[in-house]
Scaffold this motif. Sequence first.
Motif, PDB file in Angstrom:
ATOM      1  N   MET A 148      42.347  43.139  -0.186  1.00  0.00           N
ATOM      2  CA  MET A 148      42.138  41.965  -1.030  1.00  0.00           C
ATOM      3  C   MET A 148      41.499  42.457  -2.317  1.00  0.00           C
ATOM      4  O   MET A 148      41.046  43.589  -2.412  1.00  0.00           O
ATOM      5  CB  MET A 148      41.257  40.918  -0.359  1.00  0.00           C
ATOM      6  CG  MET A 148      39.861  41.385   0.000  1.00  0.00           C
ATOM      7  SD  MET A 148      38.760  40.066   0.571  1.00  0.00           S
ATOM      8  CE  MET A 148      38.056  39.494  -0.989  1.00  0.00           C
ATOM      9  N   GLN A 149      41.489  41.583  -3.350  1.00  0.00           N
ATOM     10  CA  GLN A 149      40.842  42.030  -4.555  1.00  0.00           C
ATOM     11  C   GLN A 149      39.333  42.013  -4.380  1.00  0.00           C
ATOM     12  O   GLN A 149      38.810  41.546  -3.371  1.00  0.00           O
ATOM     13  CB  GLN A 149      41.305  41.251  -5.780  1.00  0.00           C
ATOM     14  CG  GLN A 149      41.516  39.784  -5.639  1.00  0.00           C
ATOM     15  CD  GLN A 149      42.271  39.191  -6.808  1.00  0.00           C
ATOM     16  OE1 GLN A 149      43.159  38.404  -6.596  1.00  0.00           O
ATOM     17  NE2 GLN A 149      41.950  39.524  -8.032  1.00  0.00           N
ATOM     18  N   SER A 150      38.633  42.558  -5.340  1.00  0.00           N
ATOM     19  CA  SER A 150      37.230  42.904  -5.131  1.00  0.00           C
ATOM     20  C   SER A 150      36.302  41.704  -5.183  1.00  0.00           C
ATOM     21  O   SER A 150      35.123  41.846  -4.893  1.00  0.00           O
ATOM     22  CB  SER A 150      36.788  43.923  -6.183  1.00  0.00           C
ATOM     23  OG  SER A 150      37.018  43.413  -7.481  1.00  0.00           O
ATOM     24  N   ASN A 151      36.791  40.520  -5.543  1.00  0.00           N
ATOM     25  CA  ASN A 151      35.961  39.323  -5.527  1.00  0.00           C
ATOM     26  C   ASN A 151      36.616  38.253  -4.677  1.00  0.00           C
ATOM     27  O   ASN A 151      37.834  38.161  -4.601  1.00  0.00           O
ATOM     28  CB  ASN A 151      35.728  38.800  -6.951  1.00  0.00           C
ATOM     29  CG  ASN A 151      34.915  39.768  -7.784  1.00  0.00           C
ATOM     30  OD1 ASN A 151      35.444  40.441  -8.654  1.00  0.00           O
ATOM     31  ND2 ASN A 151      33.635  39.861  -7.502  1.00  0.00           N
ATOM     32  N   ASP A 152      35.776  37.412  -4.046  1.00  0.00           N
ATOM     33  CA  ASP A 152      36.301  36.515  -3.024  1.00  0.00           C
ATOM     34  C   ASP A 152      36.600  35.106  -3.518  1.00  0.00           C
ATOM     35  O   ASP A 152      36.978  34.249  -2.722  1.00  0.00           O
ATOM     36  CB  ASP A 152      35.333  36.457  -1.840  1.00  0.00           C
ATOM     37  CG  ASP A 152      33.986  35.816  -2.193  1.00  0.00           C
ATOM     38  OD1 ASP A 152      33.830  35.290  -3.317  1.00  0.00           O
ATOM     39  OD2 ASP A 152      33.083  35.847  -1.325  1.00  0.00           O
ATOM     40  N   ASP A 153      36.422  34.834  -4.824  1.00  0.00           N
ATOM     41  CA  ASP A 153      36.732  33.499  -5.307  1.00  0.00           C
ATOM     42  C   ASP A 153      38.074  33.430  -6.015  1.00  0.00           C
ATOM     43  O   ASP A 153      38.362  32.480  -6.734  1.00  0.00           O
ATOM     44  CB  ASP A 153      35.617  32.942  -6.200  1.00  0.00           C
ATOM     45  CG  ASP A 153      34.977  33.973  -7.112  1.00  0.00           C
ATOM     46  OD1 ASP A 153      35.462  35.110  -7.163  1.00  0.00           O
ATOM     47  OD2 ASP A 153      33.978  33.633  -7.780  1.00  0.00           O
TER      48      ASP A 153
END
Length: 488
Positions: A148-153
């Motif tokens: 996943m990309q490095s931020n969760d929003d």
Amino acid sequence: MRAILAQSQALLLNRREVMAGAAATAMVLPTLAQTATAAETLVDDASHMNQTPVFSHWITKPPDRDILIDRLRRELKDAKAARRPVAIAGARHSMGGQSIPKDGHAIQLNIPDLEIDRAGNRYHTGAGARWDQVVAALDPVGLSPLIMQSNDDFAVGSTLCVNAHGWPIPHGPFGDSVRSFRLMLADGEIITCSPTENAELFQAAIGGYGLLGIVLDLELDAAENTLLEAQAQVMPAEQFGAALQAAARSGGKVDMAYGRLSLSRENFLREALLVTYGRKPGAGTPPAATVGGFISNVSRHVFRAQIGSDFWKRQRWTIERRFKPGTDTRNTLLNEPVSSLGPAGQGRTDILHEYFVPPARFADFMAACRRHIPGSGQDLLNVTLRYLAPDRRSLLAYAPDERVAAVMLFSQTRDADGDAAMARMTRALIDEVLAIGGCYYLPYRLHATAEQMHRAYPGLDRFLALKRQHDPGLLFRNRLWDHYLAAT
């Protein structure tokens, strides 16, 4: 095939999760109603430099799930009849209008619809799910997103459309974890795309910026959630490419890794920090994921105090060097929101760049950055370095071979002069990275030239042919298309 979440898992998608996704949307678009007309609607993205009029703006909500398909088809039909463009968004964290249709139909997906197959180490999710919702659902059953990309929003569908990457080792971009997805084409037909079914569209839509259709939902690979312990080492920046490549090739000893670079005037991009995470022996069942991770270890105050201050850049590097990262679960390390960085400040905005550098040429790229950045007038606040394995799936691959990803965050004045200076520096850095066999990333400001874009992405002509084959009326358009591709 898929085991639908038991009731206890379904409760994870309660109001708390829904509100978390809504909050991520509100952070970027605080004033938008669920639907609106052109007379009252302007949309923007995370750059705060792209305020654009749209004909209508629809933010889907979880109760819309059962009527989503019919409503999407009506939107496409209406847009086609009026010759208006359509663009799909998640949380609009892109920075060049890649999710904005000028005078068109802006559709923002926000429906999670998560299912988990624990035995098969996979999960199914709606394209509108935010990554914090995915982590919250997977964590109790011992799973974690493989990539996943490095931020969760950010939204999962957006991650596919930009083919984002993260910092798990030794993986390539997000497309490597995609088993299949459903795509709604311009005529409303829904098809399944996978490596064996509609394979060309599968390759083109991964990193295709929503220009081929609407990604509805995805089948994705998961990984085991594990407890990881960190090791950190400081080195000359010139050695970092080889060190990160060695960590990625360590035969499973490293599960996640990232790097940082010094930014102070006297030591600019000359010293690097490599942090690697390996599995903690005999750790047992990992504790529940929390919100945290490496960005939170440096306070917002220190991060923002760097703007215009060499003193605070020195202080931050001292903190980075001396901080001893400890033990975290894989999911906790992934569970980091963009909001951890805090607000950009009055009259300023955060602008990202990203360059993909052959490991053997990393020292050359650092030298190029030292030539161009200090005199540009742009304030570099952070560089995060990550590893990428070769991308064998995306038609618009930015990492056809092993790459070091250099993610650069600048603080820029939000005015024409600041933007012009940023454009000059960006084009210079793109020329430098292309000269050493690297590439640049497309989700950011549209400052590259069309010639640079074609040099960086040799699959672009084939992509355009597929676009015109499957969307002959050019229904799916955004500012990226308008700026570079409309005349092709």
